[in-house]
Design a protein around this motif. Sequence first.
Motif, PDB file in Angstrom:
ATOM      1  N   GLY A  86      -0.127  73.072  37.851  1.00 23.13           N
ATOM      2  CA  GLY A  86      -1.399  73.054  37.137  1.00 23.13           C
ATOM      3  C   GLY A  86      -1.258  73.302  35.649  1.00 23.13           C
ATOM      4  N   ARG A  87      -0.021  73.516  35.187  1.00 20.21           N
ATOM      5  CA  ARG A  87       0.226  73.799  33.780  1.00 20.21           C
ATOM      6  C   ARG A  87       1.020  72.661  33.139  1.00 20.21           C
ATOM      7  NH1 ARG A  87      -3.174  78.037  32.693  1.00 20.21           N
ATOM      8  NH2 ARG A  87      -2.944  79.644  34.307  1.00 20.21           N
ATOM      9  N   TYR A  88       0.803  72.454  31.838  1.00 26.36           N
ATOM     10  CA  TYR A  88       1.557  71.427  31.131  1.00 26.36           C
ATOM     11  C   TYR A  88       3.000  71.856  30.860  1.00 26.36           C
ATOM     12  CZ  TYR A  88      -2.872  69.034  30.364  1.00 26.36           C
ATOM     13  OH  TYR A  88      -4.061  68.378  30.545  1.00 26.36           O
ATOM     14  N   LEU A  89       3.201  73.131  30.530  1.00 27.76           N
ATOM     15  CA  LEU A  89       4.545  73.679  30.339  1.00 27.76           C
ATOM     16  C   LEU A  89       5.392  72.875  29.350  1.00 27.76           C
ATOM     17  CD1 LEU A  89       5.405  74.662  34.044  1.00 27.76           C
ATOM     18  CD2 LEU A  89       4.323  76.051  32.271  1.00 27.76           C
ATOM     19  N   PHE A  90       4.868  72.678  28.160  1.00 32.69           N
ATOM     20  CA  PHE A  90       5.596  71.934  27.142  1.00 32.69           C
ATOM     21  C   PHE A  90       6.943  72.574  26.807  1.00 32.69           C
ATOM     22  CE2 PHE A  90       1.376  70.153  26.135  1.00 32.69           C
ATOM     23  CZ  PHE A  90       1.706  68.816  26.047  1.00 32.69           C
ATOM     24  N   PRO A 113      13.181  64.049  24.850  1.00 34.21           N
ATOM     25  CA  PRO A 113      13.055  63.632  26.249  1.00 34.21           C
ATOM     26  C   PRO A 113      11.946  62.594  26.424  1.00 34.21           C
ATOM     27  CG  PRO A 113      12.986  66.039  26.008  1.00 34.21           C
ATOM     28  CD  PRO A 113      12.778  65.441  24.652  1.00 34.21           C
ATOM     29  N   PHE A 114      12.188  61.669  27.343  1.00 34.30           N
ATOM     30  CA  PHE A 114      11.202  60.659  27.718  1.00 34.30           C
ATOM     31  C   PHE A 114      11.214  60.526  29.238  1.00 34.30           C
ATOM     32  CE2 PHE A 114      11.974  59.378  23.346  1.00 34.30           C
ATOM     33  CZ  PHE A 114      10.753  58.859  22.905  1.00 34.30           C
ATOM     34  N   ALA A 115      10.231  59.808  29.756  1.00 35.00           N
ATOM     35  CA  ALA A 115      10.188  59.523  31.193  1.00 35.00           C
ATOM     36  C   ALA A 115      11.149  58.371  31.484  1.00 35.00           C
ATOM     37  CB  ALA A 115       8.769  59.178  31.630  1.00 35.00           C
ATOM     38  N   GLY A 116      12.437  58.659  31.526  1.00 31.76           N
ATOM     39  CA  GLY A 116      13.464  57.643  31.663  1.00 31.76           C
ATOM     40  C   GLY A 116      13.895  57.128  30.302  1.00 31.76           C
ATOM     41  N   ILE A 271      10.060  56.241  16.356  1.00 28.81           N
ATOM     42  CA  ILE A 271       9.794  55.708  17.690  1.00 28.81           C
ATOM     43  C   ILE A 271       8.833  56.577  18.493  1.00 28.81           C
ATOM     44  CG2 ILE A 271      12.081  54.646  17.703  1.00 28.81           C
ATOM     45  CD1 ILE A 271      12.924  56.630  19.858  1.00 28.81           C
ATOM     46  N   THR A 272       8.784  57.877  18.224  1.00 32.61           N
ATOM     47  CA  THR A 272       7.922  58.753  19.030  1.00 32.61           C
ATOM     48  C   THR A 272       6.432  58.446  18.898  1.00 32.61           C
ATOM     49  OG1 THR A 272       8.129  60.441  17.285  1.00 32.61           O
ATOM     50  CG2 THR A 272       9.536  60.676  19.221  1.00 32.61           C
ATOM     51  N   ASN A 278       3.515  62.399  24.894  1.00 34.93           N
ATOM     52  CA  ASN A 278       2.804  62.752  26.115  1.00 34.93           C
ATOM     53  C   ASN A 278       3.591  63.786  26.913  1.00 34.93           C
ATOM     54  OD1 ASN A 278       0.731  62.625  27.970  1.00 34.93           O
ATOM     55  ND2 ASN A 278       1.601  60.893  29.085  1.00 34.93           N
ATOM     56  N   ALA A 279       2.874  64.632  27.631  1.00 33.21           N
ATOM     57  CA  ALA A 279       3.531  65.640  28.462  1.00 33.21           C
ATOM     58  C   ALA A 279       4.300  64.958  29.587  1.00 33.21           C
ATOM     59  CB  ALA A 279       2.489  66.590  29.041  1.00 33.21           C
TER      60      ALA A 279
END
Length: 410
Positions: A86-90, A113-116, A271-272, A278-279
């Motif tokens: 339930g937390r974003y935890l950046f 970091p990215f999603a892949g 590029i970001t 995004n989380a």
Amino acid sequence: MYPTVDPIAPAGVTPTGISRRSFFRFAAGASALASLPILTEAHLAYADRPKFADPNKGIHIDANENPMGPSEAARQAMIAIVPRGGRYLFTGEEELAEIFAKQEGLSAESVVPFAGSSEPLHYTVLAFTSKDRPLVVADPGYEAPMWAAKVSGAPIFKVPLADPKGEAKHDVKAMLAATSNPGVIYICNPNNPTGTCTPRSDIEYVVANAPKDTVILIDEAYIHLCDAPRSLDFVKEGKNVIVLRTFSKLYGMAGIRMGFAIGRPDLLAKITPFGGMNALPITAIAAAKASLLDADLVPTRKKIIADTRLQTIAWLKSEGYSCTPSESNCFMLDVRKPGKQVQAALAAKDMYVGRIWPAWPNSVRITVGTPDEMMAFRKDFTAVMSGSTAGLVPPEMPRRLAKAPFTHMS
């Protein structure tokens, strides 16, 4: 000069929630290109599959996946973090980048970091190519950068691999000579689909001789599977280099999605904005951290995959077939006839092998599966090649696979 290409892919394939027939059908115009999705190996493999198959049935050695899945430590880490979902935890993203940076002797600011690795690949091409700044890629090579170049409106120069019957490496001098003003030169090392490595000296040559504002995008998605020198030192030296890493291959996290873009902070800052803010899923972060901290994971899995690959290629050679000298979890197999026919005939047996590249129409890409899967592949391949593949192309093949994903323009 090498010809530009227009990435028009076959209809009939889709990511979740989009019609299979409409996935690759985009109307002309800027608005359509703006909505072009970020394509991954999963999309491209699915696009070329001769017929839809339940992923839980049959044998799938067509998408360069790791059937071992996440390590036990990664699985336990994901389970443990679920109650905090339930937390974003950046802070987890920061900790992950710091762990990787410390292991590799980098500054944390040079790791995002990215999603892949598909997202930063796409964003790098968007950020540094345009109608006046072409993309240069190897052929055959991973197609995703060309889809991103379609969005940016950049010309695409496909340069044949050097020594295709031998090392099948990037022809770096030809890549540099293809155009005078490249925005991005893309090097996948080891290469997808051949699994072959380009010598370190050749990569050094590109970095040293490219125009000063050209970005060298080095995709190391498969680097853990080989002994080739890594390219992170170029980042440490401040070169115009962005290196991509993923947890999808050796780490077995293709469905969990985690990866890195590594480069100078000023390059990463460009590029970001396309989507790097995004989380990220906390389960993916937890699994990635656990994987990085498992010192035995890379060498153990590297040996398992290498042993299976070497045994499979040795058997194919004993049967009279030639394969690329792969150091990865995939290789190209010359079937000496139209690859699509063999692909379809194998699919009729629920054996799904990888796609065919237009540059090598008589070759199919084989992903290294488990030892049992590769033994099953031997059996089905023998049956298919000992008989005729004529008439085994499913009725939908002309509609769905009539066009190659990328077509040369004169």
